[in-house]
Scaffold this active site. Structure first.
Site, mmCIF file in Angstrom:
data_model
loop_
_atom_site.group_PDB
_atom_site.id
_atom_site.type_symbol
_atom_site.label_atom_id
_atom_site.label_comp_id
_atom_site.label_asym_id
_atom_site.label_seq_id
_atom_site.Cartn_x
_atom_site.Cartn_y
_atom_site.Cartn_z
ATOM 1 N N ARG A 177 -3.088 10.049 6.617
ATOM 2 C CA ARG A 177 -3.230 8.657 7.047
ATOM 3 C C ARG A 177 -2.536 7.700 6.091
ATOM 4 N NH1 ARG A 177 -6.703 4.569 5.809
ATOM 5 N NH2 ARG A 177 -8.205 5.877 4.704
ATOM 6 N N ARG A 220 -0.683 9.358 -0.088
ATOM 7 C CA ARG A 220 -1.935 9.754 -0.728
ATOM 8 C C ARG A 220 -1.991 11.243 -1.034
ATOM 9 N NH1 ARG A 220 -6.484 6.110 2.504
ATOM 10 N NH2 ARG A 220 -6.022 4.153 1.432
ATOM 11 N N LEU A 238 -15.133 5.576 -4.060
ATOM 12 C CA LEU A 238 -13.739 5.153 -3.941
ATOM 13 C C LEU A 238 -13.372 4.053 -4.926
ATOM 14 C CD1 LEU A 238 -11.151 5.565 -2.244
ATOM 15 C CD2 LEU A 238 -11.924 3.657 -0.832
ATOM 16 N N GLU A 295 -7.295 1.712 -3.133
ATOM 17 C CA GLU A 295 -5.848 1.789 -3.302
ATOM 18 C C GLU A 295 -5.251 0.440 -3.680
ATOM 19 O OE1 GLU A 295 -2.088 3.226 -0.576
ATOM 20 O OE2 GLU A 295 -3.939 4.382 -0.601
ATOM 21 N N PHE A 329 0.871 -1.169 0.000
ATOM 22 C CA PHE A 329 0.000 0.000 0.000
ATOM 23 C C PHE A 329 0.911 1.222 0.000
ATOM 24 C CE2 PHE A 329 -4.692 0.169 1.464
ATOM 25 C CZ PHE A 329 -5.083 -0.678 0.447
ATOM 26 N N HIS A 372 -12.024 11.777 1.587
ATOM 27 C CA HIS A 372 -12.109 10.367 1.956
ATOM 28 C C HIS A 372 -12.054 10.095 3.458
ATOM 29 C CE1 HIS A 372 -11.674 6.078 1.699
ATOM 30 N NE2 HIS A 372 -10.437 6.074 2.131
ATOM 31 N N HIS A 411 -8.466 11.176 -1.100
ATOM 32 C CA HIS A 411 -7.971 9.959 -1.734
ATOM 33 C C HIS A 411 -7.724 10.251 -3.210
ATOM 34 C CE1 HIS A 411 -7.677 5.786 -2.997
ATOM 35 N NE2 HIS A 411 -7.677 5.425 -1.728
ATOM 36 N N GLN A 422 -8.144 13.914 4.440
ATOM 37 C CA GLN A 422 -7.447 13.194 3.380
ATOM 38 C C GLN A 422 -8.287 13.144 2.107
ATOM 39 O OE1 GLN A 422 -6.487 8.734 3.459
ATOM 40 N NE2 GLN A 422 -4.494 9.707 3.734
#
Length: 598
Positions: free
Chosen positions: A403, A304, A270, A273, A137, A368, A253, A251
């Site tokens: 995050r 991100r 979404l 990821e 990730f 997000h 995304h 955040q």
């Protein structure tokens, strides 16, 4: 409506009491996602029977939308990984304003929480030799993200709900809490209504755990459903006297679906990821793999905030698609591999006429996740208000300024268990009674809600929430500056004035009434976002000020907010240092080598 938005106490006590249900419980858990469920399981394990209440059907919390995975330093594929490196990556991604204790508790406990979930039946993907599989990730030094295809959150919540049901933990769905019951000194329960019957409910409890989600759905373009992440958790806590922290950090995304391509109902939804974690590439309208310009080493798996700003820059400079996005392409991978690892994405885009094994997806940034929230003691969930605890996305601490992907689910179960265990130690065997003053407070709230339901003005809450979303997207979005933030505050004041002319089309069971209550949460949280973003005169993580584009070492501080006698009080607080073992991992400087995926 303005009275309701400010305080129920402005509504006069009347001689005509409103009928309501009264429920007395030792612990009330507000929010039925992963954080609330895990805290409730810990309470039940300790012999305390909580009541869990949620705004939607049982098992249908926002947790189900966390698709890509959950972090734990298991070392299934990279045995050199350990919890200290997980903590170091989290601090680095959070630009070192995280609460180190919260970070270390999460990283240290997660291997056990993953094994626990597996023991409870969570069907993690496995390696050929039977280990829990792990994927890359963004911004993680090693393959650390455990997963169930691309429906990890859904599988995890299903597992937690099944465990809670096996323990006979009481649950009520479709109940909305509108205000916490407090005398100004401590919290003694909550007030709200049954969303199906419209009946008012007074919950009496000496211990209330807020696990009600974050605030990202305040934005016009976001990855949540319309009735989730409206700021209820932080707003309820703020109204009860708790502090908020890091609320300026939202955040965005990098990869949300593009409504102009797939339909407005999909706008901002979404795209996990996991697509990039499995090797997905970002391509602009000119056919360039543009992350080579912004992050040649980590490419699409940089942090991100970095990837989101890169996409925004490409679109702003005219290299976006006609629909206002860029392309995310995974088609170079083997077809069966894509179907095995990303089944939900294959199904979703297939239903829209796009075969992602052959064609790219169109994506653009979307609001997000809220890094900020209630200021708590991370090992106990205590908020500083006696009787009130908080956990999950409702709180601040673990994530800092940005995050790390895969840490949201991790925080819910790691800290959720600790909070539940601590609250259980505070509970005695008595069933809390309802006092006359508490009934009077409840009556004031119920009269305010009844008056709200009878509003006959010209503007709907749905319209106002849409306008609020535009204000935040325009003035507190990916790029910010002083003039725009001040303009946003002025527009917010004007919008707040329009609530005096609210119209409710329907009764207390209607969506319009629900949205009106949401508005009472969203407006104060929107103000905290704008004011905190204005206060932080630097760029750090998800907070990017074009008029202060550099990170300022003097701003390695948290902004803490509370309600004062004349409005919001803002102050800053220094950040603690990590433990020596985590500092050693930070100093070593572990870093993802993206090209392992090539």
């Amino acid at each position: 409506m303005r009275d309701r938005l400010q305080t129920a106490e402005t509504v006069a006590v009347r001689d005509d009491p409103i009928d309501h249900e009264t429920v007395s419980v030792p612990v009330l858990v507000v929010g039925a996602g992963a954080a609330g469920a895990r805290a409730a399981i810990a309470l039940a394990d300790a012999g305390v029977e909580p009541l869990v209440i949620g705004k939607s059907d049982h098992g249908d919390a926002h947790t189900t939308w966390a698709a890509g995975g959950i972090n734990a330093a298991l070392g299934s594929l990279d045995p050199e990984d350990d919890w200290t490196i997980h903590a170091a990556d989290t601090l680095d991604e959070g630009h070192y304003i995280n609460d180190p204790e919260a970070v270390e508790l999460t990283a240290k406990h997660m291997p056990d929480r993953i094994r626990e979930l597996a023991d409870w039946g969570m069907p993690f993907d496995r390696t050929e030799d039977g280990k829990i599989n792990q994927r890359y990730f963004g911004a993680q030094s090693f393959r650390r993200t455990c997963f169930v295809g691309d429906r990890t959150g859904e599988a995890m919540l299903d597992t937690l709900v099944a465990k809670a049901q096996s323990m006979d933990i009481p649950y009520r769905d479709n109940v909305m809490v509108t205000r916490l019951l407090t005398d100004g000194e401590r919290v003694a329960g909550a007030m709200g209504f049954d969303m199906e019957s419209g009946e008012f409910v007074l919950f009496r409890s000496d211990h209330v755990v807020l696990a009600a989600g974050g605030s990202s759905a305040l934005y016009h373009r976001h990855s949540s459903r319309a009735d989730e992440n409206n700021g209820d958790g932080p707003a309820l806590a703020l109204g009860a006297g708790a502090r908020l922290m890091d609320i300026e950090f939202v955040q965005f995304h990098p990869t949300g679906m593009v409504g102009a391509r797939y339909g407005e109902e999909w706008d901002g939804r979404l795209v996990t990821e996991a697509v990039r974690g499995e090797g997905g590439r970002l391509i602009n309208a000119e056919g360039e793999r543009f992350m080579e310009r912004y992050s040649p080493d980590q490419m699409e798996l940089d942090a991100r905030d970095v990837v989101a700003r890169a996409i925004a820059q490409e679109i702003r400079e005219g290299r976006g698609t006609d629909n206002g996005g860029v392309y995310l392409d995974i088609s170079h991978r083997d077809d069966q591999y894509i179907k095995d690892r990303l089944p939900s994405m294959v199904e979703r885009f297939g239903s829209l006429g796009v075969d992602i094994t052959e064609a790219p997806m169109e994506v653009a940034p979307t609001a997000h996740y809220s890094m900020g929230g209630v200021d708590i003691d991370s090992s106990t969930g205590e908020t500083g208000v006696p009787g009130l605890y908080a956990v999950g996305e409702t709180v601040a601490g673990v994530h800092g300024a940005n995050r790390l992907g895969g840490n949201s689910l991790a925080e819910t179960v790691a800290i959720g268990k600790l909070v539940g265990e601590h609250v259980a130690e505070q509970v005695d065997d008595t069933v809390p009674a309802v006092t006359a003053s508490q009934r009077a407070l409840a009556q004031r709230e119920f009269h305010a809600l009844a008056e709200l339901a009878d509003s006959e003005g010209e503007v709907t809450a749905r319209e106002l929430l849409a306008d609020l979303g535009d204000i935040l997207w325009e003035h507190a979005g990916i790029l910010r500056d002083e003039a725009s933030l001040r303009e946003g505050l002025a527009e917010l004041d004007a919008l707040r004035a329009r609530t005096a002319d609210l119209r409710i089309d329907g009764d207390r069971t209607s969506r319009e009434f629900e949205f009106a209550v949401d508005l009472s949460f969203s407006l104060p949280i929107a103000e905290t976002m704008l004011r905190a973003a204005l206060e932080r005169t630097e760029s750090r993580g998800a907070h990017y000020r074009t008029d202060y584009p550099e990170t300022d070492g003097d701003w390695r501080r948290n902004i803490v907010m509370s309600e004062g006698p004349t409005g919001l009080d803002l102050r800053t607080r220094g950040v603690a240092e990590p433990s020596s073992e985590v500092q050693d991992a930070v100093d070593t400087g572990y870093e993802l080598d993206y090209h392992h995926l090539e």
